[in-house]
Design a protein around this motif. Structure first.
Motif, PDB file in Angstrom:
ATOM      1  N   THR A   1       0.830  -1.199   0.000  1.00 47.35           N
ATOM      2  CA  THR A   1       0.000   0.000   0.000  1.00 47.35           C
ATOM      3  C   THR A   1       0.866   1.250   0.000  1.00 47.35           C
ATOM      4  N   THR A   2       1.900   1.253   0.811  1.00 43.83           N
ATOM      5  CA  THR A   2       2.833   2.370   0.851  1.00 43.83           C
ATOM      6  C   THR A   2       4.163   1.931   0.247  1.00 43.83           C
ATOM      7  N   PRO A   3       4.546   2.483  -0.911  1.00 46.03           N
ATOM      8  CA  PRO A   3       5.806   2.069  -1.545  1.00 46.03           C
ATOM      9  C   PRO A   3       7.000   2.423  -0.669  1.00 46.03           C
ATOM     10  N   PRO A   4       8.070   1.666  -0.759  1.00 41.86           N
ATOM     11  CA  PRO A   4       9.272   1.977   0.019  1.00 41.86           C
ATOM     12  C   PRO A   4       9.867   3.310  -0.392  1.00 41.86           C
ATOM     13  N   ASN A   5      10.429   4.015   0.588  1.00 45.46           N
ATOM     14  CA  ASN A   5      10.991   5.342   0.350  1.00 45.46           C
ATOM     15  C   ASN A   5      12.464   5.235  -0.060  1.00 45.46           C
ATOM     16  N   ARG A   6      12.692   4.533  -1.166  1.00 39.77           N
ATOM     17  CA  ARG A   6      14.052   4.365  -1.703  1.00 39.77           C
ATOM     18  C   ARG A   6      13.930   3.932  -3.158  1.00 39.77           C
ATOM     19  N   CYS A   7      15.068   3.746  -3.796  1.00 45.64           N
ATOM     20  CA  CYS A   7      15.079   3.307  -5.189  1.00 45.64           C
ATOM     21  C   CYS A   7      14.214   2.055  -5.359  1.00 45.64           C
TER      22      CYS A   7
ATOM     23  N   ALA B   1      21.317   2.108  -7.038  1.00 45.56           N
ATOM     24  CA  ALA B   1      20.654   2.838  -5.953  1.00 45.56           C
ATOM     25  C   ALA B   1      21.585   3.864  -5.319  1.00 45.56           C
ATOM     26  N   ALA B   2      22.869   3.544  -5.240  1.00 47.05           N
ATOM     27  CA  ALA B   2      23.838   4.446  -4.609  1.00 47.05           C
ATOM     28  C   ALA B   2      23.970   5.771  -5.343  1.00 47.05           C
TER      29      ALA B   2
ATOM     30  N   PHE C   1      14.719   4.900  -9.694  1.00 48.39           N
ATOM     31  CA  PHE C   1      14.340   3.563 -10.154  1.00 48.39           C
ATOM     32  C   PHE C   1      15.531   2.816 -10.762  1.00 48.39           C
ATOM     33  N   VAL C   2      15.554   1.506 -10.522  1.00 48.74           N
ATOM     34  CA  VAL C   2      16.561   0.635 -11.118  1.00 48.74           C
ATOM     35  C   VAL C   2      15.845  -0.370 -12.012  1.00 48.74           C
ATOM     36  N   ALA C   3      16.305  -0.503 -13.249  1.00 48.16           N
ATOM     37  CA  ALA C   3      15.685  -1.423 -14.192  1.00 48.16           C
ATOM     38  C   ALA C   3      16.396  -2.769 -14.175  1.00 48.16           C
ATOM     39  N   LEU C   4      15.604  -3.829 -14.152  1.00 47.59           N
ATOM     40  CA  LEU C   4      16.126  -5.198 -14.174  1.00 47.59           C
ATOM     41  C   LEU C   4      15.472  -5.967 -15.307  1.00 47.59           C
ATOM     42  N   SER C   5      16.271  -6.741 -16.018  1.00 45.14           N
ATOM     43  CA  SER C   5      15.726  -7.580 -17.075  1.00 45.14           C
ATOM     44  C   SER C   5      16.365  -8.960 -17.043  1.00 45.14           C
TER      45      SER C   5
ATOM     46  N   THR D   1      20.521  -1.524   1.620  1.00 43.07           N
ATOM     47  CA  THR D   1      21.615  -0.649   1.196  1.00 43.07           C
ATOM     48  C   THR D   1      21.207   0.659   0.527  1.00 43.07           C
ATOM     49  N   ALA D   2      20.008   0.733  -0.019  1.00 41.59           N
ATOM     50  CA  ALA D   2      19.641   1.927  -0.803  1.00 41.59           C
ATOM     51  C   ALA D   2      19.441   3.147   0.095  1.00 41.59           C
ATOM     52  N   PRO D   3      19.967   4.311  -0.301  1.00 45.64           N
ATOM     53  CA  PRO D   3      19.706   5.517   0.474  1.00 45.64           C
ATOM     54  C   PRO D   3      18.223   5.838   0.497  1.00 45.64           C
TER      55      PRO D   3
END
Length: 215
Positions: free
Chosen positions: A4-10, A175-176, A181-185, A209-211
């Motif tokens: 419901t609440t997205p994480p506050n990081r990348c 993320a550093a 956003f980080v894209a993964l494929s 680890t993400a800020p």
């Protein structure tokens, strides 16, 4: 699957080409937080791409994940996607923003330099993407994409996505940089990989680890 609440990081953006089975996409979405899904249509005909997109859009939207179709505005409209991704020049992006942005997201890719990125940014897309679909074939992210992402996220308010590498652990380097956003494929949909476990591990690494972003 989005909380419901997205994480506050990348957060994760998945890139799912039509060579991926729709069941793999569903499994990935069950692995934890995914912000959105981009579907590039390269390598297949329009009818096959539309069939793939229809199945994936239905599953993703049911899970609360926005879906962006790359390069084909007709397919995007037919499958009721949430957005379109333009890998082109400024003129193509400007036309897409004018024609579609009132009813769906319009994202931009293809920038290889800061000047390229600033030109695209002048058209106010909903996000800019640094990387190339299908070129995440090395474990680590491309250094140019990391550099562009870090510069962009410090200077520009438009959200930024940076392509990670073929190793899930590469989400940490992305993320550093401070990007949203980080894209993964290939790290999720590559041969022999469990997509659900890969997304779960990526989220765990980002949690650790993400800020955190300022509120």
């Amino acid at each position: 699957m989005n909380p419901t609440t997205p994480p506050n990081r990348c957060r994760i953006v998945l890139i799912a080409p039509p060579t991926v089975a729709p069941q793999q996409v569903e499994a990935a979405l069950a692995g934890g937080d995914v912000a959105s899904l981009i579907l590039p249509g390269e390598g297949v005909d329009e009818a096959s791409f539309q069939s793939f997109a229809e199945k994936v859009v239905a599953a993703a939207q049911k899970a609360g994940v926005a879906v962006v179709v790359a390069g084909d505005t007709r397919v995007a409209g037919r499958v009721h996607a949430d957005g379109i991704h333009i890998e082109g020049n400024k003129e193509e992006l400007a036309e897409a923003v004018e024609s579609y942005q009132q009813r769906m997201m319009v994202g931009a890719g293809g920038a290889k330099t800061r000047d390229d990125a600033l030109e695209l940014g002048e058209e106010r897309p909903d996000y800019i993407f640094f990387g190339r679909f299908g070129y995440d074939n090395k474990p680590e992210p491309h250094s140019r994409n990391l550099s562009l992402g870090e510069w962009w996220s410090e200077m520009i308010e438009i959200p930024c996505i940076v392509m990670a590498g073929s190793d899930i652990a590469s989400v940490e380097a992305v993320a550093a940089t401070g990007v949203e956003f980080v894209a993964l494929s290939s790290a999720v949909f590559g041969e022999g990989i469990d997509p659900r476990e890969a997304v779960a591990r990526a989220n765990a690494l980002l949690d650790e680890t993400a800020p955190r972003f300022e509120e």
